[in-house]
Design a protein around this motif. Structure first.
Motif, PDB file in Angstrom:
ATOM      1  N   GLN A  50       0.822  -1.212   0.000  1.00  0.00           N
ATOM      2  CA  GLN A  50       0.000   0.000   0.000  1.00  0.00           C
ATOM      3  C   GLN A  50       0.853   1.256   0.000  1.00  0.00           C
ATOM      4  O   GLN A  50       0.546   2.233  -0.701  1.00  0.00           O
ATOM      5  N   GLU A  51       1.906   1.250   0.784  1.00  0.00           N
ATOM      6  CA  GLU A  51       2.789   2.413   0.832  1.00  0.00           C
ATOM      7  C   GLU A  51       3.439   2.657  -0.529  1.00  0.00           C
ATOM      8  O   GLU A  51       3.574   3.801  -0.974  1.00  0.00           O
ATOM      9  N   ALA A  52       3.856   1.582  -1.200  1.00  0.00           N
ATOM     10  CA  ALA A  52       4.466   1.733  -2.518  1.00  0.00           C
ATOM     11  C   ALA A  52       3.455   2.250  -3.543  1.00  0.00           C
ATOM     12  O   ALA A  52       3.772   3.125  -4.362  1.00  0.00           O
ATOM     13  N   LEU A  53       2.238   1.733  -3.495  1.00  0.00           N
ATOM     14  CA  LEU A  53       1.227   2.142  -4.470  1.00  0.00           C
ATOM     15  C   LEU A  53       0.721   3.547  -4.225  1.00  0.00           C
ATOM     16  O   LEU A  53       0.263   4.219  -5.165  1.00  0.00           O
ATOM     17  N   ASP A  54       0.800   4.018  -2.985  1.00  0.00           N
ATOM     18  CA  ASP A  54       0.377   5.401  -2.697  1.00  0.00           C
ATOM     19  C   ASP A  54       1.195   6.410  -3.494  1.00  0.00           C
ATOM     20  O   ASP A  54       0.701   7.494  -3.822  1.00  0.00           O
TER      21      ASP A  54
END
Length: 204
Positions: A50-54
């Protein structure tokens, strides 16, 4: 009450850098691929992704795989592709070749009702039907990327619960991904990894 995204995410620098490298290559070169993020339950796989996709500029389609739904063939793919279809207007959807649209309309929720006058495809033997399905998904992903003007990430959380038909679709798409602006990204629990998924984990 803090939401998960409001808690600072620390550590995992190496893993975050590797994920960012894949996403940067997708954005800059238009080259997709397949990335798995594995680990024991509770180690933060979903949060890492999720952090990467944000920070990603790509269009993200997401589906959570569930143990209770493993008997429902292609459910994760159907949910992800339905998200993509919802982002297209009817004119954009109509631009997809009727052959591929009709194939997807049989199992992607809400798609059949968008263009109800399209005739169904003729029945094929199982092997040819599978190949037509793979090509339909490839063409649809390509169409989504072109219509949006953005790269695509298809993200499957808890892929250890993915049904065999969905895993087979990933396997058949794999040779085509490097020529598509589409990255397939999945998280999986290492202790629950089924044989069909294990075979994909070592795929180049």
């Amino acid at each position: 009450t803090l939401s998960p995204g409001s808690v600072p995410f620390v550590g995992r620098r190496r893993e975050r850098a590797r994920l960012k490298a894949h996403l940067d290559r997708l954005e800059e070169e238009g080259r997709g691929g397949l990335v798995w993020v594995g680990g024991e339950a509770g180690v933060g796989k979903t949060r890492l992704v999720q952090e990467a996709l944000d920070d990603a500029r790509a269009w993200v389609l997401e589906a959570a795989c569930q143990e209770s739904a493993r008997g429902q063939a292609l459910r994760p793919w159907a949910r992800a592709l339905a998200q993509g279809a919802e982002r297209l207007d009817d004119d954009q959807l109509q631009a997809l070749d009727p052959l591929w649209w009709a194939e997807l309309a049989d199992w992607v929720p809400g798609l059949g009702g968008r263009l109800p006058d399209r005739p169904p495809n003729p029945a094929l033997d199982p092997d040819r039907e599978r190949l037509r399905r793979v090509e339909a998904v490839r063409r649809f992903l390509e169409h989504l990327a072109a219509a949006s003007g953005r790269r695509l990430v298809v993200c499957f959380d808890d892929a250890h619960w993915m049904d065999e038909e969905s895993l087979a679709l990933v396997r058949h798409l794999l040779p085509r991904l490097k020529r598509l602006p589409v990255l397939i990204l999945g998280t999986h629990r290492q202790e629950d990894t089924p044989e069909a998924l294990s075979a994909l984990l070592g795929a180049p």
